[in-house]
Design a protein around this motif. Structure first.
Motif, mmCIF file in Angstrom:
data_model
loop_
_atom_site.group_PDB
_atom_site.id
_atom_site.type_symbol
_atom_site.label_atom_id
_atom_site.label_comp_id
_atom_site.label_asym_id
_atom_site.label_seq_id
_atom_site.Cartn_x
_atom_site.Cartn_y
_atom_site.Cartn_z
ATOM 1 N N ALA A 172 1.844 4.183 8.057
ATOM 2 C CA ALA A 172 1.429 4.985 9.207
ATOM 3 C C ALA A 172 -0.036 5.410 9.090
ATOM 4 O O ALA A 172 -0.709 5.578 10.096
ATOM 5 N N ARG A 173 -0.516 5.575 7.835
ATOM 6 C CA ARG A 173 -1.868 6.115 7.653
ATOM 7 C C ARG A 173 -2.653 5.283 6.634
ATOM 8 O O ARG A 173 -2.170 5.020 5.531
ATOM 9 N N VAL A 174 -3.855 4.909 7.002
ATOM 10 C CA VAL A 174 -4.739 4.136 6.125
ATOM 11 C C VAL A 174 -4.958 4.859 4.800
ATOM 12 O O VAL A 174 -4.975 4.237 3.728
ATOM 13 N N GLU A 175 -5.095 6.173 4.844
ATOM 14 C CA GLU A 175 -5.392 6.937 3.623
ATOM 15 C C GLU A 175 -4.250 6.935 2.605
ATOM 16 O O GLU A 175 -4.428 7.356 1.463
ATOM 17 N N ASP A 176 -3.076 6.433 2.963
ATOM 18 C CA ASP A 176 -1.938 6.369 2.037
ATOM 19 C C ASP A 176 -1.894 5.086 1.222
ATOM 20 O O ASP A 176 -1.045 4.936 0.347
ATOM 21 N N GLN A 177 -2.807 4.157 1.471
ATOM 22 C CA GLN A 177 -2.722 2.837 0.849
ATOM 23 C C GLN A 177 -2.785 2.896 -0.680
ATOM 24 O O GLN A 177 -2.027 2.204 -1.362
ATOM 25 N N ALA A 178 -3.661 3.712 -1.254
ATOM 26 C CA ALA A 178 -3.793 3.773 -2.721
ATOM 27 C C ALA A 178 -2.508 4.282 -3.365
ATOM 28 O O ALA A 178 -2.030 3.710 -4.362
ATOM 29 N N GLU A 179 -1.913 5.333 -2.807
ATOM 30 C CA GLU A 179 -0.680 5.877 -3.389
ATOM 31 C C GLU A 179 0.497 4.919 -3.182
ATOM 32 O O GLU A 179 1.353 4.788 -4.059
ATOM 33 N N TYR A 180 0.531 4.258 -2.046
ATOM 34 C CA TYR A 180 1.550 3.230 -1.810
ATOM 35 C C TYR A 180 1.433 2.139 -2.870
ATOM 36 O O TYR A 180 2.431 1.734 -3.482
ATOM 37 N N ASN A 181 0.218 1.648 -3.098
ATOM 38 C CA ASN A 181 0.012 0.593 -4.100
ATOM 39 C C ASN A 181 0.422 1.046 -5.493
ATOM 40 O O ASN A 181 0.960 0.255 -6.275
ATOM 41 N N GLU A 182 0.191 2.316 -5.821
ATOM 42 C CA GLU A 182 0.576 2.850 -7.124
ATOM 43 C C GLU A 182 2.092 2.746 -7.325
ATOM 44 O O GLU A 182 2.563 2.275 -8.361
ATOM 45 N N VAL A 183 2.860 3.158 -6.342
ATOM 46 C CA VAL A 183 4.324 3.104 -6.443
ATOM 47 C C VAL A 183 4.804 1.650 -6.415
ATOM 48 O O VAL A 183 5.664 1.253 -7.208
ATOM 49 N N TYR A 184 4.249 0.848 -5.527
ATOM 50 C CA TYR A 184 4.631 -0.562 -5.411
ATOM 51 C C TYR A 184 4.405 -1.278 -6.746
ATOM 52 O O TYR A 184 5.274 -2.006 -7.220
ATOM 53 N N ARG A 185 3.248 -1.043 -7.358
ATOM 54 C CA ARG A 185 2.919 -1.679 -8.640
ATOM 55 C C ARG A 185 3.922 -1.276 -9.718
ATOM 56 O O ARG A 185 4.320 -2.076 -10.554
ATOM 57 N N ARG A 186 4.363 -0.026 -9.699
ATOM 58 C CA ARG A 186 5.299 0.486 -10.703
ATOM 59 C C ARG A 186 6.708 -0.083 -10.495
ATOM 60 O O ARG A 186 7.411 -0.390 -11.456
#
Length: 128
Positions: A79-93
């Motif tokens: 929903a928000r561009v600014e969430d991409q880094a935190e999304y990637n952190e969880v996805y990577r884990r």
């Protein structure tokens, strides 16, 4: 021939779609969001919603006899561009290397911060 996959462990939205469809060696999992499967309420911020979204996908794959390691492609809507880094952190884990192919797009999702659909290949896990 295709087979419908449904599990009571995943969120039960009153919408016209199946949790997943198995067609040959492929399992197509419908878009899942980061909600509590019992209440359908969104859970926390982007990190919590991403984790719950992937857990919801995981229980659907388990119903098909598969794991997250069978995923070969993920399509994610944030929903928000600014969430991409935190999304990637969880996805990577949560996803093991080698990672599935992936696309991430930004969409209006109402009360949800993430929605993800995946394609899994049943005969093998990634990297085999």
């Amino acid at each position: 021939m295709s087979t419908i996959i449904h599990t009571s462990a995943a969120p039960q939205f009153p919408l016209p779609f199946s949790h997943a469809v198995r067609a040959g060696d492929f399992v197509y999992v419908a878009g899942q969001v980061g909600v509590n499967p019992q209440t359908l309420d969104p859970i926390g911020g982007i990190k919590e919603q991403t984790e719950q979204c992937i857990r919801n996908i995981e229980v659907i794959l388990q119903e098909a006899g598969l794991t997250l390691d069978h995923i070969i492609k993920a399509t994610t809507h944030l929903a928000r561009v600014e969430d991409q880094a935190e999304y990637n952190e969880v996805y990577r884990r949560m996803m093991k290397e080698p990672y599935p192919t992936r696309i991430t797009v930004f969409s209006g999702l109402g009360p949800y911060l993430i929605e993800m659909e995946v394609l899994a290949y049943a005969p093998t896990v990634r990297g085999e």
